[in-house]
Design a protein around this motif. Structure first.
Motif, PDB file in Angstrom:
ATOM      1  N   ILE A  52       0.841  -1.194   0.000  1.00  0.00           N
ATOM      2  CA  ILE A  52       0.000   0.000   0.000  1.00  0.00           C
ATOM      3  C   ILE A  52       0.876   1.244   0.000  1.00  0.00           C
ATOM      4  O   ILE A  52       1.692   1.439   0.905  1.00  0.00           O
ATOM      5  CB  ILE A  52      -0.939   0.015   1.220  1.00  0.00           C
ATOM      6  N   VAL A  53       0.735   2.059  -1.014  1.00  0.00           N
ATOM      7  CA  VAL A  53       1.482   3.316  -1.109  1.00  0.00           C
ATOM      8  C   VAL A  53       0.493   4.463  -1.213  1.00  0.00           C
ATOM      9  O   VAL A  53      -0.640   4.294  -1.678  1.00  0.00           O
ATOM     10  CB  VAL A  53       2.430   3.320  -2.328  1.00  0.00           C
ATOM     11  N   CYS A  54       0.929   5.619  -0.768  1.00  0.00           N
ATOM     12  CA  CYS A  54       0.069   6.804  -0.813  1.00  0.00           C
ATOM     13  C   CYS A  54       0.617   7.793  -1.834  1.00  0.00           C
ATOM     14  O   CYS A  54       1.803   8.152  -1.790  1.00  0.00           O
ATOM     15  CB  CYS A  54      -0.008   7.456   0.571  1.00  0.00           C
ATOM     16  N   LYS A  55      -0.234   8.223  -2.737  1.00  0.00           N
ATOM     17  CA  LYS A  55       0.133   9.256  -3.707  1.00  0.00           C
ATOM     18  C   LYS A  55      -0.274  10.606  -3.122  1.00  0.00           C
ATOM     19  O   LYS A  55      -1.455  10.891  -2.940  1.00  0.00           O
ATOM     20  CB  LYS A  55      -0.580   9.004  -5.031  1.00  0.00           C
ATOM     21  N   VAL A  56       0.720  11.417  -2.831  1.00  0.00           N
ATOM     22  CA  VAL A  56       0.456  12.696  -2.168  1.00  0.00           C
ATOM     23  C   VAL A  56      -0.007  13.736  -3.187  1.00  0.00           C
ATOM     24  O   VAL A  56       0.619  13.917  -4.236  1.00  0.00           O
ATOM     25  CB  VAL A  56       1.723  13.199  -1.440  1.00  0.00           C
ATOM     26  N   ASP A  81      -5.136  13.191  -1.387  1.00  0.00           N
ATOM     27  CA  ASP A  81      -4.217  12.061  -1.302  1.00  0.00           C
ATOM     28  C   ASP A  81      -4.986  10.769  -1.555  1.00  0.00           C
ATOM     29  O   ASP A  81      -6.129  10.599  -1.095  1.00  0.00           O
ATOM     30  CB  ASP A  81      -3.575  12.014   0.090  1.00  0.00           C
ATOM     31  N   CYS A  82      -4.384   9.854  -2.292  1.00  0.00           N
ATOM     32  CA  CYS A  82      -5.055   8.586  -2.595  1.00  0.00           C
ATOM     33  C   CYS A  82      -4.116   7.420  -2.325  1.00  0.00           C
ATOM     34  O   CYS A  82      -2.893   7.537  -2.447  1.00  0.00           O
ATOM     35  CB  CYS A  82      -5.559   8.551  -4.041  1.00  0.00           C
ATOM     36  N   TYR A  83      -4.701   6.298  -1.965  1.00  0.00           N
ATOM     37  CA  TYR A  83      -3.934   5.097  -1.647  1.00  0.00           C
ATOM     38  C   TYR A  83      -4.017   4.109  -2.799  1.00  0.00           C
ATOM     39  O   TYR A  83      -5.109   3.825  -3.313  1.00  0.00           O
ATOM     40  CB  TYR A  83      -4.450   4.471  -0.350  1.00  0.00           C
ATOM     41  N   LEU A  84      -2.857   3.612  -3.208  1.00  0.00           N
ATOM     42  CA  LEU A  84      -2.758   2.730  -4.365  1.00  0.00           C
ATOM     43  C   LEU A  84      -2.130   1.404  -3.958  1.00  0.00           C
ATOM     44  O   LEU A  84      -1.545   1.274  -2.879  1.00  0.00           O
ATOM     45  CB  LEU A  84      -1.934   3.390  -5.468  1.00  0.00           C
TER      46      LEU A  84
END
Length: 314
Positions: free
Chosen positions: A25-29, A112-115
């Motif tokens: 799980i990574v977060c796109k800021v 911010d979204c989680y990918l």
């Protein structure tokens, strides 16, 4: 979240997988108002708290629950003005990307979204269970006998015994003796030679009668060594129908021979080879019927069942 005292069993089981799923799980800021500075993976180096330890928030003065936007002062990271030579602070400075990753909060449509990121692939908003599974369980080296065991149209329980047998994991008496167990060495099917994989499925006169029925009807001559025969089964005939039938017949023969061997050992009951042949024929006849219904062929080509009836059933 505390999963120990609430929720269903499946929910608790999913909760136990958090540590396994976390690296994916990574977060796109975007605006930085949702992404947690210390505990979210937004720098491509994992959560920063994993790098600095629990002392990171204390040494830098940024609370553990702070979000990314809280770490920016006058368009730059709050820590950039620090002259401290503390290793943790120096490490954090090297890990932080350019503050330009955070866009203006005036962009109301952005957040911010989680990918989901699998290995070196690009992060995506689409979750693929197949890609995740293959990443967690990398495919090993393909065995030479794979196509002779795992082929389309196989009978699962027969293929399982064939797989265990191909890996030389059936507990034949020679293996038990090799482990130091005090057991008789004679083959339970013929009582004339020592039991081994090679003998039990090829050299034994009882087994040979079962297997030779199918090879004789198909007019083929398989190798006599087990390892060579398994490789030969990958393509035992130019006729695709006969090839499939021979693979199924080998699986069924090995399954029934092993079952008969165990029946004689544990139940003291036995059947003649002719009874095993009839049982194998019945199983294959029933199995080939639905396979033939789903088969695509153009006359004058024959279906699996027609080939079976023409060669093996009389």
């Amino acid at each position: 979240m505390d999963f120990s005292n609430s929720g269903s069993w499946i929910w608790k089981s999913i909760g136990k997988l958090r540590s396994l799923a976390r690296p994916f799980i990574v977060c796109k800021v975007e605006t930085g108002i949702s992404c947690r500075f210390w505990t979210d993976n937004w720098t491509k180096m994992g959560p920063l708290v994993d790098l600095t330890g629990d002392s990171g928030p204390r040494l830098t003065g940024l609370p553990r629950d702070a979000v990314v936007i809280d770490a920016i002062r006058d368009g730059d990271w709050w820590i950039s003005s620090s002259r401290s030579r503390n290793p943790t602070i120096c490490l954090l400075k090297d890990c932080l990307p350019s503050p330009s990753v955070v866009v203006s909060q005036e962009e109301e449509d952005l957040d911010d979204c989680y990918l989901w990121k699998v290995g070196d692939a690009e992060a995506s908003g689409v979750f693929s269970s197949a890609k995740t599974w293959h990443f967690l369980h990398p495919q090993g080296e393909k065995k030479d006998w794979c196509d002779a065991v795992w082929f389309k149209g196989r009978i699962p329980k027969h293929a399982f015994i064939a797989w265990v047998n191909a890996r030389h994991r059936l507990n034949t008496r020679d293996r038990l003796i090799g482990w130091g167990l005090a057991v008789p060495s004679l083959c339970l099917l013929c009582n004339t030679h020592d039991e081994s994989r090679q003998h039990l499925f090829f050299d034994c006169c009882f087994s040979a009668e079962v297997w030779s029925f199918f090879t004789g009807r198909a007019a083929v001559s398989p190798p006599v060594r087990f390892e060579d025969a398994v490789l030969w089964l990958k393509s035992p005939s130019r006729d695709k129908n006969i090839s499939l039938i021979l693979k199924l017949a080998f699986h069924a023969s090995a399954y029934l021979l092993w079952k008969e061997r165990n029946s004689r050992l544990y139940n003291s009951s036995s059947k003649p080879a002719s009874a095993l042949i009839l049982e194998a024929k019945s199983i294959l006849r029933c199995h080939l019927d639905p396979l033939s219904r789903a088969q695509k062929f153009t006359p004058p080509e024959l279906s699996y069942l027609a080939t079976w009836l023409g060669l093996f059933q009389p």
